[in-house]
Design an enzyme around this catalytic site. Structure first.
Site, short mmCIF file in Angstrom:
data_model
loop_
_atom_site.label_atom_id
_atom_site.label_comp_id
_atom_site.label_asym_id
_atom_site.label_seq_id
_atom_site.Cartn_x
_atom_site.Cartn_y
_atom_site.Cartn_z
N GLY A 131 101.07 49.62 -41.01
CA GLY A 131 99.80 50.18 -41.49
C GLY A 131 98.65 50.00 -40.52
O GLY A 131 97.49 49.93 -40.92
N GLU B 53 88.72 50.23 -49.32
CA GLU B 53 90.07 50.85 -49.40
C GLU B 53 90.09 51.91 -50.48
O GLU B 53 89.54 51.71 -51.57
CB GLU B 53 91.10 49.75 -49.72
CG GLU B 53 92.44 49.98 -49.08
CD GLU B 53 92.36 49.91 -47.55
OE1 GLU B 53 92.46 50.99 -46.93
OE2 GLU B 53 92.21 48.83 -46.99
N ASP C 159 91.20 56.50 -39.52
CA ASP C 159 92.09 55.92 -38.52
C ASP C 159 91.75 56.41 -37.12
O ASP C 159 91.63 55.63 -36.18
CB ASP C 159 93.55 56.25 -38.85
CG ASP C 159 93.99 55.64 -40.17
OD1 ASP C 159 93.25 54.77 -40.69
OD2 ASP C 159 95.05 56.02 -40.68
#
Length: 388
Positions: A120, A31, A168
């Site tokens: 998210g 992350e 993503d």
């Protein structure tokens, strides 16, 4: 849901559509490493957006947002941003195709899905990748998947005005059933690792909070990382980003760092190492060791990178106390959103009940939980119209 979307399409446009799907994603570990040219470990999940579309013989895109029950018509000879929020994700993709000199003829579209908004899970990337995939098929452009990923990312930058990394869209397009994919955010090389969790499930616990710090602190973190890189570059010319930094370099020059910048850099360097070690765990089939790195990732995000919040910490701490959980951490930008948990299948209901009760008691908020399975990236959905 696919049948409902197809039925709506036929009712609105009186033709037979092609149907495509594109999934949301989770990130198991890694992350805030993406914009530091590091490693991430995402997977596509079975929360998806579906697209029914067909050519309409005009120069117009007629689109219907199934979940919002809203429609719009857009001139494809003059594509530009619009005040209709959802339409910008679609128009951005069309604009990128046109920039690459592909002719986008008029088409009709109904799209909708089951990706929870605001959790998210990258519903926006799923919309962009799904439309790119569907139009590529519909008009036989022959565009490679990676080029569609880059177009989808550009669509988000230029039309949704969100300067996202590439993870993503990459995960949505390149997902593989029962595998996670390690992406090198510098070279864009990638490798699949088996994620055999027959006895476990990925459970997302949605805090349903989004603290206002999120966007301003994101920019601050980027600047803090860049400050650390600039300091180390003077000493080590080969350092281009935190990706090139070792823990030894940081320790050797700790006194020269602002203490906060030092903590930020230490987290990113350690998180990159955790991703690489976690992939080795998966190769050995050691999910217990993998889960421990998820816990360590949360600790780093909470104490060193400081992008967590009380609600996320509460859920992560509760999960850590549970015998049913192999690993848990906050996922995403921070200051709200979800924790991701690896939970034993035979304890799934009990885990969900305990977490829901504890969260309700602590914050008076009803916890939302989602069980996710790892699926393939964007693809066609076979529809047998003979049975309709």
């Amino acid at each position: 849901m696919v049948e409902d979307i197809v039925a709506k399409f036929k009712k609105l446009y009186k033709s037979e559509p092609v149907v495509a799907r594109s999934p949301g994603r989770v990130n198991l570990i890694g992350e805030h490493t993406d914009y530091n040219e590091g490693f991430v470990l995402p997977a596509a999940i079975n929360k998806e957006i579906y697209f029914a579309l067909a050519p309409n013989g005009t120069q117009t895109m007629r689109a219907y947002a199934f979940d919002l029950e809203e429609s719009g018509e857009f001139d494809l000879t003059n594509v530009q941003r619009t005040d209709i929020g959802w339409a910008n994700y679609l128009l951005g993709v069309v604009a990128q195709l046109q920039k690459a000199n592909f002719e986008v003829k008029g088409f009709d579209l109904v799209f909708g899905g089951n990706i929870p908004i605001g959790a998210g899970l990258s519903s926006s990337a799923a919309v962009e990748c799904g439309l790119a995939y569907a139009l590529n098929y519909l008009y036989a452009y022959g565009i490679e998947r990676f080029d569609m990923v880059k177009m989808a990312q550009k669509a988000e930058h230029e039309y949704a005005l969100v300067m996202c990394g590439i993870m993503d869209q990459f995960a949505s397009m390149f997902g593989k059933h029962n595998h996670v994919v390690k992406l090198d955010c510098r070279s864009l090389e990638y490798q699949y690792y088996p994620f055999n969790i027959d006895d476990y499930r990925i459970v997302l616990c949605d805090t349903q909070v989004k603290h206002s710090l999120a966007s301003s602190e994101y920019n601050t973190r980027r600047q803090e990382c860049e400050t650390g890189v600039a300091l180390l570059q003077k000493l080590y010319p080969q350092v281009r980003s935190l990706r090139d930094v070792t823990e030894q370099m940081l320790e050797r020059h700790q006194d020269e760092f602002d203490p906060i910048v030092y903590k930020r850099c230490r987290y990113v360097v350690q998180e990159n190492l955790r991703v690489e070690d976690a992939c080795e765990d998966l190769e050995r089939g050691d999910l217990v060791a993998f889960g421990q790195k998820m816990f360590a990732s949360h600790q780093g995000l909470q104490h060193d990178y400081e992008v967590s919040c009380p609600e996320l910490d509460f859920l992560a701490d509760r999960a850590r106390e549970s015998d049913a959980v192999l690993g848990a951490r906050m996922m995403g930008g921070g200051f709200g959103g979800c924790t991701i948990n690896l939970v034993r299948l035979d304890n799934l209901d009990e885990f969900t009940r305990q977490m829901t009760e504890a969260y309700q008691q602590q914050y008076n908020i009803t916890l939302k939980t989602y069980v996710a399975e790892i699926v393939d990236g964007s693809s066609l959905v076979p529809i047998d119209f003979s049975k309709r």
